[in-house]
Design a protein around this motif. Structure first.
Motif, PDB file in Angstrom:
ATOM      1  N   VAL A  33       0.839  -1.195   0.000  1.00 50.71           N
ATOM      2  CA  VAL A  33       0.000   0.000   0.000  1.00 50.71           C
ATOM      3  C   VAL A  33       0.878   1.250   0.000  1.00 50.71           C
ATOM      4  CG1 VAL A  33      -0.258   0.055   2.533  1.00 50.71           C
ATOM      5  CG2 VAL A  33      -2.001   1.120   1.077  1.00 50.71           C
ATOM      6  N   LEU A  34       0.474   2.234  -0.806  1.00 51.51           N
ATOM      7  CA  LEU A  34       1.207   3.495  -0.885  1.00 51.51           C
ATOM      8  C   LEU A  34       0.824   4.371   0.305  1.00 51.51           C
ATOM      9  CD1 LEU A  34       3.169   5.252  -2.564  1.00 51.51           C
ATOM     10  CD2 LEU A  34       1.126   6.260  -3.629  1.00 51.51           C
ATOM     11  N   MET A  35       1.844   4.836   1.026  1.00 48.58           N
ATOM     12  CA  MET A  35       1.629   5.713   2.175  1.00 48.58           C
ATOM     13  C   MET A  35       2.429   6.993   1.968  1.00 48.58           C
ATOM     14  SD  MET A  35      -0.327   3.908   4.225  1.00 48.58           S
ATOM     15  CE  MET A  35      -0.139   4.542   5.876  1.00 48.58           C
ATOM     16  N   GLN A  36       1.903   8.077   2.512  1.00 48.51           N
ATOM     17  CA  GLN A  36       2.597   9.357   2.441  1.00 48.51           C
ATOM     18  C   GLN A  36       2.945   9.813   3.856  1.00 48.51           C
ATOM     19  OE1 GLN A  36      -1.360  11.887   1.608  1.00 48.51           O
ATOM     20  NE2 GLN A  36       0.471  13.132   1.613  1.00 48.51           N
ATOM     21  N   HIS A  37       4.123  10.370   3.990  1.00 44.00           N
ATOM     22  CA  HIS A  37       4.525  10.973   5.254  1.00 44.00           C
ATOM     23  C   HIS A  37       4.139  12.443   5.169  1.00 44.00           C
ATOM     24  CE1 HIS A  37       7.252  12.289   8.544  1.00 44.00           C
ATOM     25  NE2 HIS A  37       6.773  11.175   9.044  1.00 44.00           N
ATOM     26  N   ARG A  38       3.157  12.824   5.989  1.00 41.94           N
ATOM     27  CA  ARG A  38       2.564  14.154   5.902  1.00 41.94           C
ATOM     28  C   ARG A  38       3.404  15.188   6.638  1.00 41.94           C
ATOM     29  NH1 ARG A  38      -2.692  14.367   4.255  1.00 41.94           N
ATOM     30  NH2 ARG A  38      -2.907  16.305   5.434  1.00 41.94           N
ATOM     31  N   LYS A  39       3.457  16.388   6.084  1.00 45.88           N
ATOM     32  CA  LYS A  39       4.197  17.475   6.721  1.00 45.88           C
ATOM     33  C   LYS A  39       3.406  18.142   7.847  1.00 45.88           C
ATOM     34  CE  LYS A  39       7.370  18.892   3.093  1.00 45.88           C
ATOM     35  NZ  LYS A  39       7.824  19.996   2.241  1.00 45.88           N
ATOM     36  N   ASP A  40       2.067  18.098   7.772  1.00 41.93           N
ATOM     37  CA  ASP A  40       1.283  18.820   8.780  1.00 41.93           C
ATOM     38  C   ASP A  40       1.329  18.171  10.154  1.00 41.93           C
ATOM     39  OD1 ASP A  40      -0.360  16.658   8.151  1.00 41.93           O
ATOM     40  OD2 ASP A  40      -2.149  17.866   7.771  1.00 41.93           O
ATOM     41  N   ASN A  41       1.400  16.836  10.212  1.00 41.00           N
ATOM     42  CA  ASN A  41       1.422  16.165  11.515  1.00 41.00           C
ATOM     43  C   ASN A  41       2.589  15.190  11.665  1.00 41.00           C
ATOM     44  OD1 ASN A  41       0.660  13.952   9.979  1.00 41.00           O
ATOM     45  ND2 ASN A  41      -1.393  13.813  10.843  1.00 41.00           N
ATOM     46  N   GLU A 119       2.752  19.237   0.903  1.00 41.69           N
ATOM     47  CA  GLU A 119       2.053  18.455   1.921  1.00 41.69           C
ATOM     48  C   GLU A 119       2.792  17.203   2.377  1.00 41.69           C
ATOM     49  OE1 GLU A 119      -2.164  17.730   1.323  1.00 41.69           O
ATOM     50  OE2 GLU A 119      -2.160  19.181  -0.314  1.00 41.69           O
ATOM     51  N   THR A 120       3.755  16.755   1.597  1.00 37.50           N
ATOM     52  CA  THR A 120       4.329  15.428   1.801  1.00 37.50           C
ATOM     53  C   THR A 120       5.845  15.489   1.885  1.00 37.50           C
ATOM     54  OG1 THR A 120       2.498  14.549   0.485  1.00 37.50           O
ATOM     55  CG2 THR A 120       4.366  13.098   0.831  1.00 37.50           C
ATOM     56  N   SER A 121       6.416  14.698   2.801  1.00 30.57           N
ATOM     57  CA  SER A 121       7.872  14.617   2.862  1.00 30.57           C
ATOM     58  C   SER A 121       8.409  13.300   2.292  1.00 30.57           C
ATOM     59  CB  SER A 121       8.372  14.810   4.290  1.00 30.57           C
ATOM     60  OG  SER A 121       7.846  13.828   5.141  1.00 30.57           O
ATOM     61  N   ASP A 122       7.522  12.281   2.149  1.00 28.02           N
ATOM     62  CA  ASP A 122       7.968  11.002   1.605  1.00 28.02           C
ATOM     63  C   ASP A 122       6.755  10.219   1.117  1.00 28.02           C
ATOM     64  OD1 ASP A 122       9.608   8.886   0.887  1.00 28.02           O
ATOM     65  OD2 ASP A 122      10.091   8.285   2.931  1.00 28.02           O
ATOM     66  N   LEU A 128       1.933  -4.902   3.973  1.00 28.05           N
ATOM     67  CA  LEU A 128       0.874  -4.763   4.974  1.00 28.05           C
ATOM     68  C   LEU A 128       1.295  -5.269   6.348  1.00 28.05           C
ATOM     69  CD1 LEU A 128      -2.253  -5.646   2.827  1.00 28.05           C
ATOM     70  CD2 LEU A 128      -1.426  -3.392   3.535  1.00 28.05           C
ATOM     71  N   ASN A 129       2.296  -6.150   6.382  1.00 31.40           N
ATOM     72  CA  ASN A 129       2.795  -6.647   7.671  1.00 31.40           C
ATOM     73  C   ASN A 129       3.853  -5.746   8.291  1.00 31.40           C
ATOM     74  OD1 ASN A 129       1.196  -8.944   7.961  1.00 31.40           O
ATOM     75  ND2 ASN A 129       2.537 -10.117   6.611  1.00 31.40           N
ATOM     76  N   SER A 130       4.257  -4.692   7.600  1.00 28.45           N
ATOM     77  CA  SER A 130       5.292  -3.809   8.155  1.00 28.45           C
ATOM     78  C   SER A 130       4.966  -2.341   7.862  1.00 28.45           C
ATOM     79  CB  SER A 130       6.668  -4.187   7.604  1.00 28.45           C
ATOM     80  OG  SER A 130       6.678  -4.073   6.195  1.00 28.45           O
ATOM     81  N   LEU A 131       3.787  -1.946   8.294  1.00 26.55           N
ATOM     82  CA  LEU A 131       3.344  -0.566   8.086  1.00 26.55           C
ATOM     83  C   LEU A 131       4.001   0.367   9.099  1.00 26.55           C
ATOM     84  CD1 LEU A 131      -0.442  -1.250   7.502  1.00 26.55           C
ATOM     85  CD2 LEU A 131       1.220  -0.465   5.802  1.00 26.55           C
ATOM     86  N   PRO A 132       4.207   1.617   8.715  1.00 29.28           N
ATOM     87  CA  PRO A 132       4.788   2.590   9.649  1.00 29.28           C
ATOM     88  C   PRO A 132       3.744   3.030  10.672  1.00 29.28           C
ATOM     89  CG  PRO A 132       4.148   3.686   7.635  1.00 29.28           C
ATOM     90  CD  PRO A 132       3.907   2.213   7.414  1.00 29.28           C
ATOM     91  N   GLN A 133       4.208   3.709  11.703  1.00 26.14           N
ATOM     92  CA  GLN A 133       3.280   4.250  12.703  1.00 26.14           C
ATOM     93  C   GLN A 133       2.473   5.373  12.065  1.00 26.14           C
ATOM     94  OE1 GLN A 133       5.007   5.178  16.439  1.00 26.14           O
ATOM     95  NE2 GLN A 133       3.097   5.931  17.292  1.00 26.14           N
ATOM     96  N   MET A 134       1.180   5.387  12.377  1.00 24.26           N
ATOM     97  CA  MET A 134       0.292   6.390  11.807  1.00 24.26           C
ATOM     98  C   MET A 134      -0.721   6.835  12.845  1.00 24.26           C
ATOM     99  SD  MET A 134      -1.687   3.725   9.317  1.00 24.26           S
ATOM    100  CE  MET A 134      -0.281   2.661   9.146  1.00 24.26           C
ATOM    101  N   THR A 135      -1.508   7.842  12.494  1.00 22.28           N
ATOM    102  CA  THR A 135      -2.536   8.310  13.417  1.00 22.28           C
ATOM    103  C   THR A 135      -3.577   7.214  13.627  1.00 22.28           C
ATOM    104  OG1 THR A 135      -3.792   9.272  11.597  1.00 22.28           O
ATOM    105  CG2 THR A 135      -2.258  10.733  12.760  1.00 22.28           C
ATOM    106  N   PRO A 136      -4.250   7.201  14.800  1.00 22.91           N
ATOM    107  CA  PRO A 136      -5.239   6.144  15.080  1.00 22.91           C
ATOM    108  C   PRO A 136      -6.347   6.054  14.034  1.00 22.91           C
ATOM    109  CG  PRO A 136      -4.695   7.315  17.093  1.00 22.91           C
ATOM    110  CD  PRO A 136      -4.024   8.063  15.965  1.00 22.91           C
TER     111      PRO A 136
END
Length: 151
Positions: A33-41, A119-122, A128-136
């Motif tokens: 899955v494509l994930m973005q590292h957001r700059k706002d949070n 908006e994005t830094s990465d 799916l078994n190794s997702l980064p930490q994200m908001t709840p």
């Protein structure tokens, strides 16, 4: 946040708002899955954003994904709609929201993921078994995706 939300925020401050948003779980050929590292949070999330006045949620998804990733998603399939306490979020600046979050899946897209420097830094595809930490609120959505894809 979208221009509409910014205008509302000028009038109501940080009080809780119900905000309609739409996002997309973009899967590659290995079901990453494509994930973005957001700059706002400074958190990871799926691409997406606020629905503008008069905009259809499908159009929001296509616009937000393109703005944040340079990808043109196709064959959008409704995944789920999330709301209530699982979609409560307080931004670092104190703005409080309860999202009504319409989530789509797309396995077909055109282009190469490109970071939107506003908006994005990465941007990265994650197993799916190794997702980064994200908001709840995003964690709930990705947990459901894992149940759908992995089990």
């Amino acid at each position: 946040m979208a221009d509409y939300i910014m205008k509302v925020r000028k009038k109501v401050g940080t009080m809780p708002l119900v905000v309609s948003v739409a996002g997309c779980l973009i899967l590659d050929e290995q079901n990453r899955v494509l994930m973005q590292h957001r700059k706002d949070n400074h958190q990871w999330s799926h691409p997406g954003g606020a629905v503008e006045v008069g905009e259809a949620v499908e159009d929001t998804v296509k616009r937000e994904v393109f703005e944040e990733t340079s990808l043109r998603v196709q064959d959008l399939e409704l995944f789920n709609i999330y709301s209530g306490d699982s979609q409560h979020y307080i931004y670092p600046n104190g703005d409080e929201v309860y999202f009504v979050n319409v989530i789509y899946i797309s396995k077909k897209y055109e282009g190469t993921p490109t970071v939107d420097l506003d908006e994005t830094s990465d941007l990265r595809f994650f197993e799916l078994n190794s997702l980064p930490q994200m908001t709840p609120n995003n964690q709930t959505i990705l947990d459901d995706l894992k149940k759908t894809i992995l089990y």
